[in-house]
Design an enzyme around this catalytic site. Sequence first.
Site, PDB file in Angstrom:
ATOM      1  CG  ASP A  69     -32.431  -6.256  34.834  1.00  0.00           C
ATOM      2  OD1 ASP A  69     -31.285  -6.381  34.373  1.00  0.00           O
ATOM      3  OD2 ASP A  69     -33.323  -5.584  34.289  1.00  0.00           O
ATOM      4  CD  GLU A  73     -30.317  -0.939  33.188  1.00  0.00           C
ATOM      5  OE1 GLU A  73     -30.113  -2.137  32.974  1.00  0.00           O
ATOM      6  OE2 GLU A  73     -31.088  -0.242  32.513  1.00  0.00           O
ATOM      7  CG  ASP A  83     -27.418  -3.566  30.908  1.00  0.00           C
ATOM      8  OD1 ASP A  83     -28.301  -4.052  31.636  1.00  0.00           O
ATOM      9  OD2 ASP A  83     -27.670  -2.875  29.891  1.00  0.00           O
ATOM     10  CB  ILE A  98     -31.227  -8.455  31.542  1.00  0.00           C
ATOM     11  CG1 ILE A  98     -31.127  -9.727  32.394  1.00  0.00           C
ATOM     12  CG2 ILE A  98     -31.977  -8.766  30.230  1.00  0.00           C
ATOM     13  CD1 ILE A  98     -32.471 -10.393  32.682  1.00  0.00           C
ATOM     14  CG  ASP A  99     -27.768  -4.240  26.715  1.00  0.00           C
ATOM     15  OD1 ASP A  99     -28.527  -3.266  26.862  1.00  0.00           O
ATOM     16  OD2 ASP A  99     -27.030  -4.387  25.718  1.00  0.00           O
ATOM     17  CB  THR A 128     -35.316  -4.679  28.847  1.00  0.00           C
ATOM     18  OG1 THR A 128     -34.231  -4.195  29.620  1.00  0.00           O
ATOM     19  CG2 THR A 128     -36.469  -5.032  29.730  1.00  0.00           C
ATOM     20  CG  ASP A 134     -27.289   0.361  27.515  1.00  0.00           C
ATOM     21  OD1 ASP A 134     -27.509  -0.760  28.021  1.00  0.00           O
ATOM     22  OD2 ASP A 134     -28.104   1.307  27.581  1.00  0.00           O
TER      23      ASP A 134
HETATM   24  N1  LIG Z   1     -34.099   6.790  23.758  1.00  0.00           N
HETATM   25  C1  LIG Z   1     -33.097   5.918  23.807  1.00  0.00           C
HETATM   26  N2  LIG Z   1     -32.064   6.020  22.943  1.00  0.00           N
HETATM   27  C2  LIG Z   1     -31.050   5.141  22.964  1.00  0.00           C
HETATM   28  N3  LIG Z   1     -30.978   4.090  23.830  1.00  0.00           N
HETATM   29  C3  LIG Z   1     -31.975   3.940  24.719  1.00  0.00           C
HETATM   30  C4  LIG Z   1     -33.085   4.829  24.755  1.00  0.00           C
HETATM   31  N4  LIG Z   1     -33.911   4.406  25.731  1.00  0.00           N
HETATM   32  C5  LIG Z   1     -33.344   3.309  26.298  1.00  0.00           C
HETATM   33  N5  LIG Z   1     -32.183   3.019  25.683  1.00  0.00           N
HETATM   34  C6  LIG Z   1     -31.215   1.972  25.994  1.00  0.00           C
HETATM   35  O1  LIG Z   1     -31.165   1.039  24.942  1.00  0.00           O
HETATM   36  C7  LIG Z   1     -30.753  -0.184  25.502  1.00  0.00           C
HETATM   37  C8  LIG Z   1     -31.036  -1.330  24.569  1.00  0.00           C
HETATM   38  O2  LIG Z   1     -30.363  -1.130  23.389  1.00  0.00           O
HETATM   39  P1  LIG Z   1     -30.760  -1.887  22.045  1.00  0.00           P
HETATM   40  O3  LIG Z   1     -31.859  -1.110  21.417  1.00  0.00           O
HETATM   41  O4  LIG Z   1     -29.492  -1.848  21.272  1.00  0.00           O
HETATM   42  O5  LIG Z   1     -31.179  -3.258  22.437  1.00  0.00           O
HETATM   43  C9  LIG Z   1     -31.518  -0.254  26.787  1.00  0.00           C
HETATM   44  O6  LIG Z   1     -30.874  -1.115  27.661  1.00  0.00           O
HETATM   45  P2  LIG Z   1     -31.759  -2.144  28.572  1.00  0.00           P
HETATM   46  O7  LIG Z   1     -32.473  -3.033  27.660  1.00  0.00           O
HETATM   47  O8  LIG Z   1     -30.700  -2.808  29.385  1.00  0.00           O
HETATM   48  O9  LIG Z   1     -32.668  -1.272  29.378  1.00  0.00           O
HETATM   49  C10 LIG Z   1     -31.551   1.194  27.267  1.00  0.00           C
HETATM   50  O10 LIG Z   1     -30.564   1.483  28.236  1.00  0.00           O
HETATM   51 MG   LIG Z   2     -28.900  -1.962  28.588  1.00  0.00          MG
END
Ligand SMILES: Nc1ncnc2c1ncn2[C@@H]1O[C@H](COP(=O)(O)O)[C@@H](OP(=O)(O)O)[C@H]1O
Ligand SMILES: [Mg+2]
Length: 353
Positions: A45, A68, A133, A135-136, A138, A294
Amino acid sequence: MSYSKELKVAQLAVQRASILTKKVFHEKAKGTLSKDDKSPVTIGDFGAQALIIAAIKKNFPDDQVVGEEEASSLRDDVKLRDQIWGLVDGTRLSDAEAEKVLGGPIESVEAMLDAIDAGNSAGGAKGRIWALDPIDGTKGFLRGGQYAVCLALMVDGDVKVGVLGCPNLPIDDAAPLDATSGVDQTDAEGKGVLFSAVYGQGATSRPLSVAGLAKGQSIHMKEVKDITQATFCESVEAGHSSHGDQHAIATKLNISKPSVRMDSQAKYGSIARGAGDIYLRLPVSATYQEKIWDHASGDLIVREAGGEVTDSLGKRLDFSIGRTLSANKGVVAAPKAVHSTVLEVVKEVLSKK
Ligand SMILES: Nc1ncnc2c1ncn2[C@@H]1O[C@H](COP(=O)(O)O)[C@@H](OP(=O)(O)O)[C@H]1O
Ligand SMILES: [Mg+2]
């Protein structure tokens, strides 16, 4: 505005950062990172954010960035900082011309920390602001699945350029939608796809490993002739969107195929190239606000590929408010022709809760 320079810089910056994230991904997969190493995702990241912001600042010094990460924890952790610097300093595009477009490597550890910290914009409705972002997805990165390196340029609150690097998606736009089929466990060259879009100019894909300035090929959402045959995708994480509501919506639409679960904005890229049809993200928590980084790239890429993206009430995603999509609840992305049908069912299911 054609945004051709912005597109080129964004594509190459995402490609260069993806080289770094892939290195970390494979070191983790091979088990070569020692146990006391900080989470690989932290390393990836910070490193990817530094490389991307440095390229933006060298090309567009007055632009702001909503990123981020911030570097305060790194300034006190010399071991982690040096580990990240080793990776950042060792990451170059193989094409020297392309590397030059990015302004070359970062000069020093201090410059790296400053680049990370430059992602501190509050966002908003005025001026040129990049949403990043590094690394989206994670969780996907850590479980050896899908993740994405995401970068978008907003001008006066509207997304104008969107780029998504998806190192673990198959290159072939016609490959079937399957969250694991493209996962690059072997680090063979040539895996991964780069999605791009410019407002009013359509969306494209091209191999992530081609570091030059080649044009991509146009991508389009698939025409859905019979919605009961549609494929919908959703987050792997049940905490990020309501699998139950999404299942109820699919059932009401008489969709019988199981959902494809995939981490990150790779979902937006996948439906944009017709590998899937619908992306549903319905809120689990009443208070969670989606983050602009995101969604910014994916929103534009899907709309430029012939799709419609709204929230669960039918409102366009509003990127002009700040770091979060505070005026929206959830996401419904689908081909234009069927979006209203899907949205009607979304509203019906949510109103009965
Ligand atoms: N309660 C929540 N509801 C929706 N999205 C959330 C969440 N908590 C975290 N996220 C977000 O969901 C992203 C990942 O989405 P997905 O589920 O589509 O892979 C995360 O990005 P990061 O992985 O960059 O932190 C984070 O920002
Ligand atoms: Mg993300």
